[in-house]
Design a protein around this motif. Sequence first.
Motif, mmCIF file in Angstrom:
data_model
loop_
_atom_site.group_PDB
_atom_site.id
_atom_site.type_symbol
_atom_site.label_atom_id
_atom_site.label_comp_id
_atom_site.label_asym_id
_atom_site.label_seq_id
_atom_site.Cartn_x
_atom_site.Cartn_y
_atom_site.Cartn_z
ATOM 1 N N VAL A 139 45.551 -72.173 -9.703
ATOM 2 C CA VAL A 139 45.555 -71.399 -8.460
ATOM 3 C C VAL A 139 44.362 -70.443 -8.444
ATOM 4 O O VAL A 139 43.656 -70.314 -7.444
ATOM 5 C CB VAL A 139 46.892 -70.630 -8.317
ATOM 6 N N VAL A 142 41.064 -72.436 -7.881
ATOM 7 C CA VAL A 142 40.885 -72.903 -6.504
ATOM 8 C C VAL A 142 40.568 -71.716 -5.589
ATOM 9 O O VAL A 142 39.661 -71.763 -4.760
ATOM 10 C CB VAL A 142 42.137 -73.651 -6.002
ATOM 11 N N LEU A 143 41.305 -70.622 -5.778
ATOM 12 C CA LEU A 143 41.137 -69.453 -4.918
ATOM 13 C C LEU A 143 39.733 -68.871 -5.038
ATOM 14 O O LEU A 143 39.110 -68.488 -4.047
ATOM 15 C CB LEU A 143 42.175 -68.396 -5.296
ATOM 16 N N ARG A 147 37.768 -72.687 -2.964
ATOM 17 C CA ARG A 147 38.021 -72.142 -1.636
ATOM 18 C C ARG A 147 37.566 -70.697 -1.559
ATOM 19 O O ARG A 147 38.226 -69.849 -0.956
ATOM 20 C CB ARG A 147 39.501 -72.261 -1.282
ATOM 21 N N ASP A 150 37.276 -69.098 1.900
ATOM 22 C CA ASP A 150 38.580 -68.695 2.441
ATOM 23 C C ASP A 150 38.893 -67.271 2.037
ATOM 24 O O ASP A 150 39.308 -66.447 2.859
ATOM 25 C CB ASP A 150 39.665 -69.603 1.838
#
Lengths: 185, 126
Positions: A139, A142-143, A147, A150
């Motif tokens: 997580v 990816v964060l 991404r 984002d």
Amino acid sequence: MEFLINLILLLFLAAVTIGIIGVRNLFAVVVLGGAYSFLMATLLIAMDAVDVGMTEAAVGAGVSTVLLLSALHLTNTEEAPAKHSNVLPIALSLLTGAVLVYGTWDLPRYGEADTAVNSYVGDEYLARSIPETTIPNVVTSVLATYRGYDTLGETAVIFTAGIGVLMLLKGRRRKEDEDEEEERS
Amino acid sequence: MEGLNELAFVLGGVNHWITVFLIMAGLYIIVSRSNMIKKLVGLSIFQTSVYLLYVSPGKIIGGTAPIIIANAPDQMYSNPLPHVLILTAIVVGVATLALGLALVVRINEAYGSIEEDEVYSGEDWN
């Protein structure tokens, strides 16, 4: 077993929500909202979403409750009795619920591994995280990397909201100062 | 055998249906209550139920949290992507709540009430 824990937590959530609908004292509503957020955090951890659960406990049950309590301090803690009939809202929510339940027929059943949701991108992230970023918590990787834009956008949203809140409450302080000056003169 | 399949179908769907119930409850509070703080609490319930809607399809029974365990190549993990998306949504949710509450505080100062009906009836547009 996992089904059972889930089911119990979900029923608790539903019960707390019914309580929130029924209670008229806003202080009680806010406290019930805190309980709701903690139950939600527990449920998210039971669903393996540990990062989300932790954020929900800190932000949903912590920060939101503090914000609501400070708003109550500045306003009113008792809700006025309803003046309109409830028929239209109930019909609207029942209609929405019916459409959504119809939609769940196409959703994958809970906990299955070989569904479309769990087949493509998720697996890819899980396989690539260690070789490409060396971060074991997928997580996080990816964060912060895949991404990252984002997250940048999210920061922009918080920034905008912070400026909005500051401007709204700053106007308030100026008005109070003017009132005090008027009283003096 | 037929009955067992139906039981699995119902059990697997309960998650979605209670989520739908929470969405309905949130929507009902937003539409039916005239108190603005209660409306915002309803909006929060609506938002949190969307988290459930996202996270529950990513859960895999027998899997664990998506933190890679070294030397366990056969370990199954739940899908990390919904978790990432919902982390963003939680933070945006609290930003919305803060802005909404600041507006409620200002409305209370201008009209002396946080009830929508009273604000509409006692209005002096200037």
